[in-house]
Design a protein around this motif. Structure first.
Motif, mmCIF file in Angstrom:
data_model
loop_
_atom_site.group_PDB
_atom_site.id
_atom_site.type_symbol
_atom_site.label_atom_id
_atom_site.label_comp_id
_atom_site.label_asym_id
_atom_site.label_seq_id
_atom_site.Cartn_x
_atom_site.Cartn_y
_atom_site.Cartn_z
ATOM 1 N N THR A 23 3.131 2.558 -4.311
ATOM 2 C CA THR A 23 2.874 1.810 -3.080
ATOM 3 C C THR A 23 1.744 2.449 -2.263
ATOM 4 O O THR A 23 1.734 3.664 -2.060
ATOM 5 C CB THR A 23 4.150 1.746 -2.225
ATOM 6 N N GLY A 24 0.809 1.601 -1.835
ATOM 7 C CA GLY A 24 -0.306 2.074 -1.011
ATOM 8 C C GLY A 24 -1.541 2.485 -1.791
ATOM 9 O O GLY A 24 -2.589 2.776 -1.189
ATOM 10 N N ASP A 25 -1.447 2.540 -3.125
ATOM 11 C CA ASP A 25 -2.599 2.932 -3.949
ATOM 12 C C ASP A 25 -3.746 1.935 -3.822
ATOM 13 O O ASP A 25 -3.531 0.727 -3.631
ATOM 14 C CB ASP A 25 -2.201 3.019 -5.430
ATOM 15 N N ARG A 26 -4.954 2.447 -3.941
ATOM 16 C CA ARG A 26 -6.154 1.614 -4.071
ATOM 17 C C ARG A 26 -6.590 1.737 -5.532
ATOM 18 O O ARG A 26 -6.919 2.836 -5.988
ATOM 19 C CB ARG A 26 -7.252 2.105 -3.125
ATOM 20 N N CYS A 48 0.039 -6.863 -7.506
ATOM 21 C CA CYS A 48 -0.396 -6.050 -6.359
ATOM 22 C C CYS A 48 0.314 -6.421 -5.057
ATOM 23 O O CYS A 48 0.593 -5.541 -4.232
ATOM 24 C CB CYS A 48 -1.912 -6.117 -6.192
ATOM 25 N N LYS A 52 2.652 -3.785 -3.539
ATOM 26 C CA LYS A 52 1.919 -3.308 -2.362
ATOM 27 C C LYS A 52 0.856 -2.259 -2.697
ATOM 28 O O LYS A 52 0.878 -1.129 -2.213
ATOM 29 C CB LYS A 52 2.893 -2.757 -1.312
ATOM 30 N N PHE A 53 -0.095 -2.637 -3.563
ATOM 31 C CA PHE A 53 -1.285 -1.815 -3.785
ATOM 32 C C PHE A 53 -2.512 -2.714 -3.687
ATOM 33 O O PHE A 53 -2.426 -3.936 -3.815
ATOM 34 C CB PHE A 53 -1.235 -1.078 -5.126
ATOM 35 N N GLN A 54 -3.667 -2.093 -3.421
ATOM 36 C CA GLN A 54 -4.915 -2.842 -3.254
ATOM 37 C C GLN A 54 -5.734 -2.807 -4.539
ATOM 38 O O GLN A 54 -5.698 -1.822 -5.275
ATOM 39 C CB GLN A 54 -5.738 -2.252 -2.115
ATOM 40 N N ASP A 127 -7.580 5.440 -5.485
ATOM 41 C CA ASP A 127 -6.593 6.422 -5.928
ATOM 42 C C ASP A 127 -6.441 6.402 -7.440
ATOM 43 O O ASP A 127 -6.133 7.417 -8.057
ATOM 44 C CB ASP A 127 -5.228 6.120 -5.283
#
Length: 459
Positions: A23-26, A48, A52-54, A127
């Motif tokens: 979660t939160g990774d780009r 995604c 919840k990743f970009q 990331d």
């Protein structure tokens, strides 16, 4: 949870089990528009939001296939645009890079891709970098490594995770990828160079593997893939060694003591890690190269060259590595007038300097380090000497202290007096392996071109 197609569920499960993405990774996807990267892009695009990743995309135009490459580029741009994802497009002259490093076109393209991926990942603050390698790619890679000659690291193939790089499709076959694309009605592009038999990977894919399946074992791909997994699992139980590799400028160094006071296996692993940091990979590094490195380590001094102009030295308790050769003299203070044209042998500093004139500007293929200078801009006679306090050079139109250049390049202070410097009576002209002063550079209207080469010689 949403109802997903089989492949999407399989990849989702693998990502969670291996924690490839959290979660939160780009996540930056290497997107060529081919079947594998298209499937990967679609799968990660559907995951995604829930996880919840970009996402962002990267596409490289290698400058090799003309209109076909432009077609692929446009396909990738439209794909990202339609799905509201950011995409980075890079173009690069891979043929020129191939010539510069004297490597195969296949290897040059691979190096450029990874180099540009890392640059864009840093720019976008990614990331993770997601690659579309699949099960068939893994089998081909292991066979390529065997053919070229490899150790145990090459037999394990590509890891599912390597630093920021992740390969979510590595346990998925190409047939499964094509089935997914068909089920999801997804278009993709085909790279015509995949049929070019001049590339080793293509010959393995289109020739060797079908032959092995037909004449030896129909399940050879499964066997090779499982072998790679088994070796990866075996290596994973070996405690990972932390190597004290320092980087300063372009120079890397590792204490020789950490390589001497250990087992042969760990010493080789340490050298692999050092080579990886200096060169970026261990492609074309053979047993003979490792033996050469181990020889200078045991000796406690010396220098050796690896493929792609990678230099290693042992000096003052460290093994140093850098891209590009760096010549070093052997006495603290020296200065010699050069005989031009001609061959100058300076046995006391271990250097041979050759020089001659030529009428037309251009490149000259020499194994030694060499440069072209405009003789009309020089105050003769020319000389070679070592570093003096206060030395300055002109770089990008500005005067700069040579001491600062050395610092930026990571050249240790105890080496600086050993670096040979080509000068005229008023200024520095050339420092082999480091820079050519702008005041000596050849221009289009230059009439008196002078070539100088330097190499180490017996003392």
């Amino acid at each position: 949870m949403k109802k997903y197609p089989y492949l999407l569920k399989t990849v989702s499960r693998l990502i969670q089990e291996q924690e490839l993405i959290v979660t939160g990774d780009r996540v930056l996807i290497a997107f060529s528009g081919g079947p594998d990267s298209t499937a990967l892009s679609d799968i990660l695009g559907k995951l995604c939001e829930e996880f919840k990743f970009q996402l962002a995309f990267f596409h490289l135009n290698h400058g090799l296939r003309g209109q076909e490459a432009l077609r692929d580029q446009n396909f990738c741009v439209e794909w990202a645009k339609k799905r509201n994802f950011e995409i980075f497009i890079e173009q690069y002259d891979v043929k020129a890079y191939k010539k510069e490093l004297s490597i195969s076109l296949e290897e040059a393209a691979r190096k450029v891709r990874y180099q540009k991926l890392k640059e864009v990942a840093e720019l976008w603050k990614a990331d993770k970098i997601a690659l579309g390698h699949h099960r068939n790619d893994q089998v081909e890679t292991i066979l390529m490594n065997i053919i070229r000659g490899t150790g145990i690291n090459g037999l394990r193939g590509m890891p599912i995770r390597n630093g920021k790089f992740i390969r979510p499709l590595l346990r998925t076959s190409l047939d499964e990828i094509h089935r997914y694309l068909e089920e999801q009605h997804l278009a993709f592009v085909i790279d015509s160079t995949n049929l070019d038999q001049s590339f080793l990977r293509n010959r393995i894919r289109n020739g060797l593997i079908p032959l092995l399946k037909q004449d030896y074992n129909a399940k050879i791909e499964e066997i090779i893939f499982r072998m790679g997994l088994n070796i990866q699992e075996s290596l994973s139980i070996i405690p990972e060694e932390k190597w004290s590799i320092e980087k300063k400028g372009r120079l890397f160094r590792l204490p020789v003591s950490s390589l001497v006071e250990t087992s042969d296996f760990k010493r080789r692993q340490g050298l692999i890690e050092l080579i990886n940091q200096v060169k970026g990979d261990t492609y074309h590094i053979t047993r003979a190269h490792f033996k050469a490195l181990e020889y200078i380590i045991k000796k406690g001094k010396g220098q050796t060259m690896l493929p792609e102009k990678i230099s290693f030295w042992v000096d003052n308790g460290y093994i140093y590595g850098r891209r590009g050769e760096l010549l070093l003299g052997d006495i603290p203070n020296w200065s010699y007038i050069l005989k031009i044209p001609g061959i100058n042998k300076f046995e006391d500093i271990g250097l041979i300097i050759e020089s001659f004139q030529k009428n037309i500007p251009g490149q000259f293929d020499l194994k030694a380090l060499w440069c072209e200078i405009d003789l009309d801009k020089c105050d003769l006679p020319l000389l070679v000497r070592n570093f003096l306090n206060g030395d300055r050079v002109v770089v990008n139109g500005k005067e700069k202290k040579l001491k600062t250049i050395f610092h930026e390049q990571g050249i240790p202070e105890n080496w600086r007096k050993k670096v040979p410097i080509l000068c005229d009576q008023k200024k520095i002209l050339w420092i082999p392996g480091i820079l050519l002063d702008e005041r000596a550079q050849v221009q289009e209207n230059s009439k008196s071109i002078f070539i100088v080469s330097m190499r180490t010689g017996k003392r």
